[in-house]
Design an enzyme around this catalytic site. Sequence first.
Site, PDB file in Angstrom:
ATOM      1  N   TYR A  32       0.841  -1.200   0.000  1.00  0.00           N
ATOM      2  CA  TYR A  32       0.000   0.000   0.000  1.00  0.00           C
ATOM      3  C   TYR A  32       0.876   1.249   0.000  1.00  0.00           C
ATOM      4  O   TYR A  32       0.654   2.180  -0.773  1.00  0.00           O
ATOM      5  CB  TYR A  32      -0.920  -0.012   1.224  1.00  0.00           C
ATOM      6  CG  TYR A  32      -1.947   1.106   1.230  1.00  0.00           C
ATOM      7  CD1 TYR A  32      -3.052   1.077   0.376  1.00  0.00           C
ATOM      8  CD2 TYR A  32      -1.823   2.192   2.092  1.00  0.00           C
ATOM      9  CE1 TYR A  32      -3.996   2.092   0.381  1.00  0.00           C
ATOM     10  CE2 TYR A  32      -2.761   3.207   2.103  1.00  0.00           C
ATOM     11  CZ  TYR A  32      -3.845   3.158   1.254  1.00  0.00           C
ATOM     12  OH  TYR A  32      -4.786   4.175   1.256  1.00  0.00           O
ATOM     13  N   THR A  77     -14.685   4.630   6.292  1.00  0.00           N
ATOM     14  CA  THR A  77     -15.265   3.918   5.147  1.00  0.00           C
ATOM     15  C   THR A  77     -15.006   2.425   5.351  1.00  0.00           C
ATOM     16  O   THR A  77     -14.464   2.015   6.375  1.00  0.00           O
ATOM     17  CB  THR A  77     -14.556   4.349   3.843  1.00  0.00           C
ATOM     18  OG1 THR A  77     -13.161   4.038   3.979  1.00  0.00           O
ATOM     19  CG2 THR A  77     -14.725   5.832   3.559  1.00  0.00           C
ATOM     20  N   LYS A  91       1.202   4.091  -3.139  1.00  0.00           N
ATOM     21  CA  LYS A  91       0.802   5.499  -3.001  1.00  0.00           C
ATOM     22  C   LYS A  91       2.007   6.425  -3.190  1.00  0.00           C
ATOM     23  O   LYS A  91       1.864   7.536  -3.695  1.00  0.00           O
ATOM     24  CB  LYS A  91       0.133   5.724  -1.643  1.00  0.00           C
ATOM     25  CG  LYS A  91      -1.204   4.988  -1.471  1.00  0.00           C
ATOM     26  CD  LYS A  91      -2.277   5.440  -2.443  1.00  0.00           C
ATOM     27  CE  LYS A  91      -3.658   4.875  -2.083  1.00  0.00           C
ATOM     28  NZ  LYS A  91      -4.715   5.292  -3.012  1.00  0.00           N
TER      29      LYS A  91
END
Length: 241
Positions: free
Chosen positions: A163, A198, A167
């Site tokens: 991740y 979320t 990014k």
Amino acid sequence: MNEDKGKGKGVALVTGANRGIGKEVARQLALAGYEVLLSARDGEKASAAAREVADATGGAVRALELDVADPGSIELAARRVREDPGRLDVLVNNAGVGTDFGVSGTAPDFGAVQRALDTNFFGAYRLTIELLGLLRESERPRVVNVSSGMGGVAEMGGWSPGYRVSKAAMNAMTRILSTELAGEGFLVNSGCPGFVNTDMGGPMGAQKPVEEGAAGIVWLATLPDGGPTGGFFRDGTPVAF
Ligand SMILES: NC(=O)c1ccc[n+]([C@@H]2O[C@H](COP(=O)([O-])OP(=O)(O)OC[C@H]3O[C@@H](n4cnc5c(N)ncnc54)[C@H](OP(=O)(O)O)[C@@H]3O)[C@@H](O)[C@H]2O)c1
């Protein structure tokens, strides 16, 4: 020239907009007067979310099937956008996956690293390049790469290597494209929504409302001429690359 050209604020495409931050960005852009191409990798989910956002805002929202991890899907979706509405002013590269949260960088799952790169980096990069011709026809082209503080190299810590690297690569793409397109009126920025409640952030304890996380992204998507380019922002404030 398509007869829709010149109407409203312009046309905005949001990826991964069937839920989470993407759907909220689509809602806020529709409220702001943009025609929104609400895209999702599942066409039925895109249609359902587009109907929901259109009903909630009274705005012009249409569904677009687009899997950013699939180069063929990107090509097809871009062709559809070129055909109708034949215009694009704002691209929000929001679709993202967390494939290895909490995994040690000393014991990486390279499959998970690859999957993060495929969606978060290659997906956003390929789509931007595929749509560049259309964006170049806009009077105010804006590209927002929805990144993460976890991708900031200057203050980067450990864990979640896929991740983080995906990014960080996205942020590098922001710098490269913003530099090369600066003379053409483009504003290309990375935005971190913050730690937002979320499906992705909530299980890790995020409390920030999705509306607030999305607002900083919409700010970057709707920057006036002369606004910043090549930056990395959270809630309108610069953060370290
Ligand atoms: N939430 C946070 O705290 C936080 C913090 C920093 C950055 N971000 C970034 O903000 C963005 C949105 O995150 P979120 O919190 O809204 O996550 P989310 O609730 O997990 O939603 C992710 C969205 O991306 C879509 N997506 C995943 N892979 C895709 C693909 N190959 N093609 C098209 N769409 C795809 C998902 O579609 P499906 O429904 O089909 O899976 C979903 O719509 C991501 O880029 C994330 O990295 C989030």
